[in-house]
Scaffold this motif. Structure first.
Motif, PDB file in Angstrom:
ATOM      1  N   LEU A   1       0.854  -1.392  -0.590  1.00 53.95           N
ATOM      2  CA  LEU A   1       0.440   0.246   0.558  1.00 53.95           C
ATOM      3  C   LEU A   1       0.513   1.506  -0.150  1.00 53.95           C
ATOM      4  N   LEU A   2       2.287   1.055   0.290  1.00 48.14           N
ATOM      5  CA  LEU A   2       2.710   2.835   0.358  1.00 48.14           C
ATOM      6  C   LEU A   2       3.985   2.036   0.249  1.00 48.14           C
ATOM      7  N   VAL A   3       5.001   2.894  -0.131  1.00 49.58           N
ATOM      8  CA  VAL A   3       6.779   2.277  -0.768  1.00 49.58           C
ATOM      9  C   VAL A   3       7.556   2.752   0.450  1.00 49.58           C
ATOM     10  N   SER A   4       8.568   2.045   0.462  1.00 47.46           N
ATOM     11  CA  SER A   4       9.798   2.209   0.973  1.00 47.46           C
ATOM     12  C   SER A   4      10.669   4.130   0.473  1.00 47.46           C
ATOM     13  N   GLY A   5      10.169   4.727   1.658  1.00 52.46           N
ATOM     14  CA  GLY A   5      10.865   5.831   1.499  1.00 52.46           C
ATOM     15  C   GLY A   5       9.494   7.357   0.777  1.00 52.46           C
ATOM     16  N   GLN A   6       8.268   6.762   0.886  1.00 49.19           N
ATOM     17  CA  GLN A   6       7.447   7.664   0.532  1.00 49.19           C
ATOM     18  C   GLN A   6       7.446   8.323   1.315  1.00 49.19           C
ATOM     19  N   VAL A   7       6.991   9.472   1.544  1.00 52.24           N
ATOM     20  CA  VAL A   7       6.745  10.804   2.773  1.00 52.24           C
ATOM     21  C   VAL A   7       4.732  10.793   2.372  1.00 52.24           C
ATOM     22  N   VAL A   8       4.390  10.652   3.515  1.00 49.96           N
ATOM     23  CA  VAL A   8       2.928  10.565   3.645  1.00 49.96           C
ATOM     24  C   VAL A   8       2.455  11.934   5.010  1.00 49.96           C
ATOM     25  N   ALA A   9       1.474  12.290   4.795  1.00 50.37           N
ATOM     26  CA  ALA A   9       1.702  13.566   6.219  1.00 50.37           C
ATOM     27  C   ALA A   9      -0.038  13.358   6.320  1.00 50.37           C
ATOM     28  N   SER A  10      -0.251  14.539   7.585  1.00 52.32           N
ATOM     29  CA  SER A  10      -1.594  14.067   7.935  1.00 52.32           C
ATOM     30  C   SER A  10      -2.065  15.571   8.019  1.00 52.32           C
ATOM     31  N   PRO A  11      -2.731  15.648   6.842  1.00 53.48           N
ATOM     32  CA  PRO A  11      -3.537  17.249   7.445  1.00 53.48           C
ATOM     33  C   PRO A  11      -3.915  17.761   8.857  1.00 53.48           C
ATOM     34  N   GLU A  12      -4.010  16.847   9.230  1.00 53.64           N
ATOM     35  CA  GLU A  12      -4.559  17.643  11.264  1.00 53.64           C
ATOM     36  C   GLU A  12      -3.540  17.811  11.938  1.00 53.64           C
ATOM     37  N   THR A  13      -2.136  17.256  12.116  1.00 54.57           N
ATOM     38  CA  THR A  13      -1.552  17.582  12.773  1.00 54.57           C
ATOM     39  C   THR A  13      -0.210  18.424  12.031  1.00 54.57           C
ATOM     40  N   GLY A  14      -0.228  18.011  10.859  1.00 61.59           N
ATOM     41  CA  GLY A  14       0.663  18.401   9.508  1.00 61.59           C
ATOM     42  C   GLY A  14       1.657  18.023  10.137  1.00 61.59           C
ATOM     43  N   LEU A  15       2.433  16.820  10.623  1.00 66.94           N
ATOM     44  CA  LEU A  15       3.672  16.277   9.977  1.00 66.94           C
ATOM     45  C   LEU A  15       3.709  15.202   9.398  1.00 66.94           C
ATOM     46  N   ARG A  16       4.357  14.985   9.267  1.00 67.15           N
ATOM     47  CA  ARG A  16       4.960  13.840   8.148  1.00 67.15           C
ATOM     48  C   ARG A  16       6.144  12.851   8.021  1.00 67.15           C
ATOM     49  N   TYR A  17       5.684  11.661   7.817  1.00 63.44           N
ATOM     50  CA  TYR A  17       6.455  10.522   8.095  1.00 63.44           C
ATOM     51  C   TYR A  17       7.077   9.398   6.726  1.00 63.44           C
ATOM     52  N   ARG A  18       8.298   9.557   7.235  1.00 57.58           N
ATOM     53  CA  ARG A  18       9.068   8.385   5.576  1.00 57.58           C
ATOM     54  C   ARG A  18       8.849   6.968   6.137  1.00 57.58           C
TER      55      ARG A  18
END
Length: 180
Positions: A3-20
């Motif tokens: 569902l996700l790939v290694s190195g992909q950055v996902v972001a939370s519109p609620e908190t503004g946090l991003r995760y790789r």
């Protein structure tokens, strides 16, 4: 299919946090779990987390809800963030940023180490899991998926209960089910 790939950055519109995302840790009936690094600063979310991605809104919603109810319980896996992720094709992934259990689930940990714990330690850790189950049961809530694969080994070999995607709440003692 990942569902996700290694190195992909996902972001939370609620908190503004991003995760790789770094790598796939495992998958179950409702989604896949990835080791990820938080990008940027946060005093509430650790640097290493798990991102659980699912295409099923119902299990995601339940897990996020019960994660909030159990927030701060020392024997429950923490839910730090909950957000939808709209992909390029318009489909939606539902993501949770969860506490990372460094040693994995109890089944894998025991299989990997090949040895059990002293009885005193085992009793203490079972009592800890019973504490979080007691809190759930007092609120008319059933976990419904209590297996060694949903009990996680965290720092100091402390056990924590996780995976609240199948949890059901009864609205009264007669057994009437309330659903998220």
């Amino acid at each position: 299919r990942h569902l996700l790939v290694s190195g992909q950055v996902v972001a939370s519109p609620e908190t503004g946090l991003r995760y790789r995302t770094e790598r796939l840790l495992g998958e179950g009936g409702f989604g896949q779990v990835y080791l990820a690094r938080r990008l940027g600063r946060s005093s509430a979310v650790p640097a290493s987390v798990c991102i659980k991605a699912s295409q099923r809104i119902d299990a995601w919603h339940r897990e996020a809800y019960f994660g909030q109810l159990l927030d701060g319980h020392p024997r429950a896996i923490r839910v730090f963030d909950s957000f939808p992720l709209v992909r390029a094709d318009g489909s939606v992934l539902y993501c949770l940023a969860l506490e990372y259990a460094r040693h994995g689930d109890l089944r894998a940990f025991l299989h990997r180490t090949g040895k059990g714990w002293p009885e005193r330690t085992a009793r203490r850790e079972i009592a800890g899991i019973l504490q979080v189950l007691g809190k759930l049961h007092r609120g008319q809530v059933l976990h419904r998926d209590l297996t060694p694969m949903n009990v996680f080994v965290c720092e100091g070999h402390s056990l924590k209960l996780g995976d609240f995607g199948l949890v059901r709440q009864q609205s009264d003692r007669r057994g009437t089910t309330a659903d998220a």
